[in-house]
Design a protein around this motif. Structure first.
Motif, PDB file in Angstrom:
ATOM      1  N   ALA A 121     -20.826 -11.068  17.478  1.00  0.00           N
ATOM      2  CA  ALA A 121     -20.176 -10.173  16.844  1.00  0.00           C
ATOM      3  C   ALA A 121     -20.472 -10.180  15.305  1.00  0.00           C
ATOM      4  O   ALA A 121     -20.720  -9.223  14.961  1.00  0.00           O
ATOM      5  N   VAL A 122     -20.423 -11.293  14.667  1.00  0.00           N
ATOM      6  CA  VAL A 122     -20.683 -11.622  13.280  1.00  0.00           C
ATOM      7  C   VAL A 122     -22.215 -11.178  12.946  1.00  0.00           C
ATOM      8  O   VAL A 122     -22.458 -10.535  12.037  1.00  0.00           O
ATOM      9  N   ALA A 123     -23.172 -11.630  13.889  1.00  0.00           N
ATOM     10  CA  ALA A 123     -24.623 -11.347  13.405  1.00  0.00           C
ATOM     11  C   ALA A 123     -24.521  -9.987  13.472  1.00  0.00           C
ATOM     12  O   ALA A 123     -25.502  -9.483  12.856  1.00  0.00           O
ATOM     13  N   ALA A 124     -24.332  -9.180  14.582  1.00  0.00           N
ATOM     14  CA  ALA A 124     -24.230  -7.849  14.903  1.00  0.00           C
ATOM     15  C   ALA A 124     -23.942  -7.114  13.631  1.00  0.00           C
ATOM     16  O   ALA A 124     -24.186  -6.026  13.081  1.00  0.00           O
ATOM     17  N   GLY A 125     -22.826  -7.634  13.256  1.00  0.00           N
ATOM     18  CA  GLY A 125     -22.094  -6.789  12.066  1.00  0.00           C
ATOM     19  C   GLY A 125     -22.919  -7.017  10.906  1.00  0.00           C
ATOM     20  O   GLY A 125     -22.995  -5.886  10.163  1.00  0.00           O
ATOM     21  N   PHE A 126     -23.344  -8.158  10.511  1.00  0.00           N
ATOM     22  CA  PHE A 126     -24.273  -8.185   9.387  1.00  0.00           C
ATOM     23  C   PHE A 126     -25.431  -7.206   9.356  1.00  0.00           C
ATOM     24  O   PHE A 126     -26.036  -6.858   8.619  1.00  0.00           O
ATOM     25  N   HIS A 127     -26.143  -7.378  10.612  1.00  0.00           N
ATOM     26  CA  HIS A 127     -27.192  -6.512  10.958  1.00  0.00           C
ATOM     27  C   HIS A 127     -26.890  -5.044  10.781  1.00  0.00           C
ATOM     28  O   HIS A 127     -27.789  -4.202  10.172  1.00  0.00           O
ATOM     29  N   ASP A 143     -28.213 -15.322  12.849  1.00  0.00           N
ATOM     30  CA  ASP A 143     -27.533 -16.568  13.586  1.00  0.00           C
ATOM     31  C   ASP A 143     -26.819 -17.552  12.887  1.00  0.00           C
ATOM     32  O   ASP A 143     -25.958 -18.038  13.326  1.00  0.00           O
ATOM     33  N   THR A 144     -27.828 -17.918  11.892  1.00  0.00           N
ATOM     34  CA  THR A 144     -27.184 -19.122  10.983  1.00  0.00           C
ATOM     35  C   THR A 144     -26.025 -18.634  10.398  1.00  0.00           C
ATOM     36  O   THR A 144     -25.328 -19.361  10.247  1.00  0.00           O
ATOM     37  N   MET A 145     -26.129 -17.522   9.803  1.00  0.00           N
ATOM     38  CA  MET A 145     -25.130 -17.058   8.821  1.00  0.00           C
ATOM     39  C   MET A 145     -23.803 -17.087   9.806  1.00  0.00           C
ATOM     40  O   MET A 145     -22.747 -17.493   9.381  1.00  0.00           O
ATOM     41  N   ALA A 146     -23.865 -16.635  10.905  1.00  0.00           N
ATOM     42  CA  ALA A 146     -22.663 -16.633  11.878  1.00  0.00           C
ATOM     43  C   ALA A 146     -22.250 -18.010  12.417  1.00  0.00           C
ATOM     44  O   ALA A 146     -20.855 -18.184  12.254  1.00  0.00           O
ATOM     45  N   ARG A 147     -23.127 -18.777  12.443  1.00  0.00           N
ATOM     46  CA  ARG A 147     -22.804 -20.170  12.801  1.00  0.00           C
ATOM     47  C   ARG A 147     -21.795 -20.919  11.543  1.00  0.00           C
ATOM     48  O   ARG A 147     -21.132 -21.818  11.933  1.00  0.00           O
ATOM     49  N   VAL A 148     -22.498 -20.661  10.409  1.00  0.00           N
ATOM     50  CA  VAL A 148     -21.935 -21.336   9.362  1.00  0.00           C
ATOM     51  C   VAL A 148     -20.553 -20.708   9.000  1.00  0.00           C
ATOM     52  O   VAL A 148     -19.773 -21.550   8.541  1.00  0.00           O
ATOM     53  N   LEU A 149     -20.521 -19.579   9.202  1.00  0.00           N
ATOM     54  CA  LEU A 149     -19.177 -18.644   8.962  1.00  0.00           C
ATOM     55  C   LEU A 149     -18.017 -19.292   9.857  1.00  0.00           C
ATOM     56  O   LEU A 149     -16.861 -19.511   9.675  1.00  0.00           O
ATOM     57  N   ASP A 208     -17.762  -3.216   7.526  1.00  0.00           N
ATOM     58  CA  ASP A 208     -17.766  -4.821   6.904  1.00  0.00           C
ATOM     59  C   ASP A 208     -17.371  -5.837   7.842  1.00  0.00           C
ATOM     60  O   ASP A 208     -16.135  -5.999   8.010  1.00  0.00           O
ATOM     61  N   PRO A 209     -18.351  -6.416   8.270  1.00  0.00           N
ATOM     62  CA  PRO A 209     -17.830  -7.726   9.321  1.00  0.00           C
ATOM     63  C   PRO A 209     -16.933  -8.583   8.724  1.00  0.00           C
ATOM     64  O   PRO A 209     -16.283  -9.272   9.320  1.00  0.00           O
ATOM     65  N   SER A 210     -17.159  -8.717   7.562  1.00  0.00           N
ATOM     66  CA  SER A 210     -16.198  -9.794   6.785  1.00  0.00           C
ATOM     67  C   SER A 210     -14.813  -9.614   6.784  1.00  0.00           C
ATOM     68  O   SER A 210     -13.956 -10.378   6.843  1.00  0.00           O
ATOM     69  N   GLN A 211     -14.358  -8.264   6.670  1.00  0.00           N
ATOM     70  CA  GLN A 211     -13.028  -7.796   6.754  1.00  0.00           C
ATOM     71  C   GLN A 211     -12.273  -8.306   8.044  1.00  0.00           C
ATOM     72  O   GLN A 211     -11.316  -8.811   8.232  1.00  0.00           O
ATOM     73  N   GLY A 212     -13.015  -8.001   9.265  1.00  0.00           N
ATOM     74  CA  GLY A 212     -12.546  -8.559  10.667  1.00  0.00           C
ATOM     75  C   GLY A 212     -12.091  -9.983  10.561  1.00  0.00           C
ATOM     76  O   GLY A 212     -11.099 -10.573  10.933  1.00  0.00           O
ATOM     77  N   LEU A 213     -13.130 -10.908  10.140  1.00  0.00           N
ATOM     78  CA  LEU A 213     -13.006 -12.441   9.890  1.00  0.00           C
ATOM     79  C   LEU A 213     -11.792 -12.698   9.076  1.00  0.00           C
ATOM     80  O   LEU A 213     -10.976 -13.709   9.488  1.00  0.00           O
TER      81      LEU A 213
END
Lengths: 191, 191
Positions: free
Chosen positions: A132-138, A150-156, A82-87
């Motif tokens: 990293a974030v984009a790959a995680g969601f993918h 990519d937009t998702m990652a930029r927003v986060l 779950d990529p959100s946990q690392g963030l």
DNA sequence: GTCTATACTCTGATAGAC
DNA sequence: GTCTATCAGAGTATAGAC
């Protein structure tokens, strides 16, 4: 090329300076962290600092690099299901080192100048982080993002940086909770 | 208390200084905007600037206040049927005055210190902005926000500020498009 | 290679003359 | 009220001691 056997003392001093700078900034904040202050903690003159880092800006840029190293930013962001946990982990940890958040934000502004030594640092870090974030969601099949990765990652990334600005001025702002709600709204879990 | 009749010249000078500072900073950027530079443009000495504003930090805080005044921030954000349009207008406009974006971001960091003159400014501005955005979404029946209005407002403010940091380092970042996509994803139009 | 001593420039700020 | 003269402190460059 950087360290041969006989340069051991210099390498150690370099590390010592970076650690002391981290300590002074974390304790006294960024604005009071003059070369003189840091040099005093190390037990050396300001000119000695410049011998190793050339300039104050380069020293602080190296401090940020050391911080990323300490935090193991990459593995934490890249390796999870779950990529959100690392963030969220990184955000929660930052709450405990306000001086470093201040340094990071301050240099992020100064680095707008392409000639600033931190300019390349921020460009690279930003790209790595977004990948990293984009790959995680993918990779994460349990979530369904409403935006392209990519937009998702930029927003986060923007939300994390922007919330830090708000948090520095008003420490009651709960960064982690807000980011968590945002992720759940923006990339709801499938069911 | 501030201006009586006989202080007319002083008041005029004050305005002149603020306008010149706005111009210089907007054009040449923030980092070269020393008291000496600004004083030179106005045609006075650095000490004259301090006579009117007491300190450099207070001068720059007043510059930001004047900017908000010029931009008519409140009406633009508060008065529209679609609250997102006002925000997008502000973001697009900021693209044309990079020096002011730099000044804003820089002071946002410095103002972390409660003793900084801009501390109160950022607290007030932040609250006004969030109330305006929250009220806008509450009023707008054509959208269905996925987050509570206050969190929504905080997220949008954070994204706007964070994207400015990214944009300063990499001017190819299109802030308006990203915010637009985010709003559409986060508060889709009903149908 | 590692570092001190010193001096230079620029900054924001102060005291006091006009 | 306005500005000149001056100040202490910052970061930095250089020379040269060890």
């Amino acid at each position: 090329m950087a360290q041969r056997g006989s340069y051991a003392k210099g390498v150690a001093r370099r590390e010592e300076i970076l650690e002391s700078a981290l300590e002074v900034i974390g304790r006294d904040g960024y604005q009071n962290a003059s070369l003189k202050q840091i040099a005093h903690v190390v037990g050396v003159t300001p000119a000695a600092l410049l011998h190793y880092f050339g300039t104050k800006e380069e020293l602080f840029t190296e401090v940020l690099r050391k911080r990323d190293e300490h935090d193991g930013m990459d593995p934490r962001l890249a390796g999870l299901a779950d990529p959100s946990q690392g963030l969220l982990d990184v955000i929660r940890h930052n709450t405990e080192v306000p001086g470093l958040v201040e340094l990071f934000s301050r240099l992020a502004v100064d680095a707008a100048d392409p000639a600033h030594p931190a300019h390349a640092y921020f460009l690279e870090r930003s790209e790595r982080l977004r990948e990293a974030v984009a790959a995680g969601f993918h990779r994460d099949a349990t979530r369904e993002p409403a935006l392209d990765p990519d937009t998702m990652a930029r927003v986060l990334q923007a939300v994390a940086d922007g919330l830090q600005l708000q948090w520095m001025i008003d420490p009651t702002v709960d960064m982690a909770v807000i980011v968590e709600q945002l992720i759940d709204a923006l990339a709801p879990r499938r069911r």
